[in-house]
Design a protein around this motif. Structure first.
Motif, PDB file in Angstrom:
ATOM      1  N   LEU A  58       0.813  -1.223   0.000  1.00 42.72           N
ATOM      2  CA  LEU A  58       0.000   0.000   0.000  1.00 42.72           C
ATOM      3  C   LEU A  58       0.843   1.268   0.000  1.00 42.72           C
ATOM      4  O   LEU A  58       0.313   2.360  -0.221  1.00 42.72           O
ATOM      5  CB  LEU A  58      -0.931   0.007   1.213  1.00 42.72           C
ATOM      6  CG  LEU A  58      -1.935  -1.136   1.302  1.00 42.72           C
ATOM      7  CD1 LEU A  58      -2.781  -0.995   2.557  1.00 42.72           C
ATOM      8  CD2 LEU A  58      -2.800  -1.214   0.055  1.00 42.72           C
ATOM      9  N   ALA A  59       2.143   1.141   0.224  1.00 40.11           N
ATOM     10  CA  ALA A  59       3.028   2.314   0.279  1.00 40.11           C
ATOM     11  C   ALA A  59       2.946   3.081  -1.036  1.00 40.11           C
ATOM     12  O   ALA A  59       3.037   2.507  -2.120  1.00 40.11           O
ATOM     13  CB  ALA A  59       4.462   1.886   0.556  1.00 40.11           C
ATOM     14  N   GLY A  60       2.733   4.390  -0.929  1.00 39.82           N
ATOM     15  CA  GLY A  60       2.687   5.252  -2.096  1.00 39.82           C
ATOM     16  C   GLY A  60       1.380   5.220  -2.870  1.00 39.82           C
ATOM     17  O   GLY A  60       1.241   5.895  -3.884  1.00 39.82           O
ATOM     18  N   ARG A  61       0.419   4.442  -2.433  1.00 43.88           N
ATOM     19  CA  ARG A  61      -0.872   4.336  -3.118  1.00 43.88           C
ATOM     20  C   ARG A  61      -1.855   5.366  -2.562  1.00 43.88           C
ATOM     21  O   ARG A  61      -1.753   5.791  -1.421  1.00 43.88           O
ATOM     22  CB  ARG A  61      -1.483   2.944  -2.934  1.00 43.88           C
ATOM     23  CG  ARG A  61      -0.591   1.797  -3.356  1.00 43.88           C
ATOM     24  CD  ARG A  61      -0.547   1.677  -4.852  1.00 43.88           C
ATOM     25  NE  ARG A  61       0.289   0.541  -5.229  1.00 43.88           N
ATOM     26  CZ  ARG A  61       1.152   0.586  -6.214  1.00 43.88           C
ATOM     27  NH1 ARG A  61       1.297   1.676  -6.928  1.00 43.88           N
ATOM     28  NH2 ARG A  61       1.862  -0.467  -6.519  1.00 43.88           N
ATOM     29  N   SER A  62      -2.821   5.725  -3.378  1.00 41.91           N
ATOM     30  CA  SER A  62      -3.933   6.561  -2.940  1.00 41.91           C
ATOM     31  C   SER A  62      -4.979   5.619  -2.341  1.00 41.91           C
ATOM     32  O   SER A  62      -5.460   4.716  -3.026  1.00 41.91           O
ATOM     33  CB  SER A  62      -4.504   7.334  -4.123  1.00 41.91           C
ATOM     34  OG  SER A  62      -5.607   8.099  -3.716  1.00 41.91           O
TER      35      SER A  62
END
Length: 193
Positions: free
Chosen positions: A152-156
């Motif tokens: 999920l890192a860097g995801r909206s």
């Protein structure tokens, strides 16, 4: 109706026939959150004001997600996860399965944008198939996946439930979350006219 399907799946006594009338009477004409509990075929209805917060800070919970395919009062895992999140200054928590896969929030289903696709945790992880989740799946093409929290890192990211609609995650694990215009478009379409 999800309630009747869950009652049948759990082998519980049917809800009262006049359930819709009981809810209408309890709510009146105001916008309210309605909590409906059916126990032994009897309905208990409680209402409260809406929370209008439009974004939230979220942490991954150390509380392990136990499959929760039907909405019941057995919610201790979610209460502990929320209490732990609030102790560290977050507004909510994301639970992970024992295998480390992203599951669901304390009262929410999770969605995120990944390389142009809208994703959500796979239903076969034992997450609640929420009404808000289904509404998003009716509005957009969604890919159900099994991912570790690191994916999920860097995801909206955003949460959804039937009471609040879409609520964007502003901070995840202490890091700001980038916004995506498509989330706003889904949010505008979420509530039918």
């Amino acid at each position: 109706m999800r309630l009747r399907a869950s009652i049948a799946a759990l082998g519980a006594p049917d809800a009262p026939d006049d359930l819709v009338d009981l809810v209408r009477f309890a709510v009146g004409s105001a916008d309210r959150v309605v909590r409906l509990q059916v126990t032994g075929g009897h309905a208990e209805i409680a209402t409260r004001d809406l929370n209008t917060e439009r974004e939230v800070a979220v942490v991954a919970s150390p509380e392990v997600h136990v499959p929760y395919p039907h909405k019941t009062t057995r919610r201790a895992q979610f209460g502990r996860a929320l209490a732990n999140a609030r102790r560290v200054g977050a507004g909510d928590a994301l639970l992970l399965t024992a295998d480390g896969y992203v599951a669901e929030g304390t009262a929410w289903n999770l969605f995120w944008w990944e390389n142009g696709a809208l994703c959500t945790p796979a239903a076969d992880l034992g997450i609640l198939s929420g009404i808000g989740r289904q509404r998003i799946m009716d509005l957009a093409e969604v890919t159900e996946v099994r991912v570790p929290v690191a994916a999920l890192a860097g995801r909206s990211l955003f949460f959804v439930n039937a009471v609040r609609g879409i609520v964007e995650i502003a901070v995840f694990e202490g890091e700001p979350v980038r916004r995506d215009r498509r989330t706003g478009e889904l949010s505008a379409a979420f509530w039918p006219d």
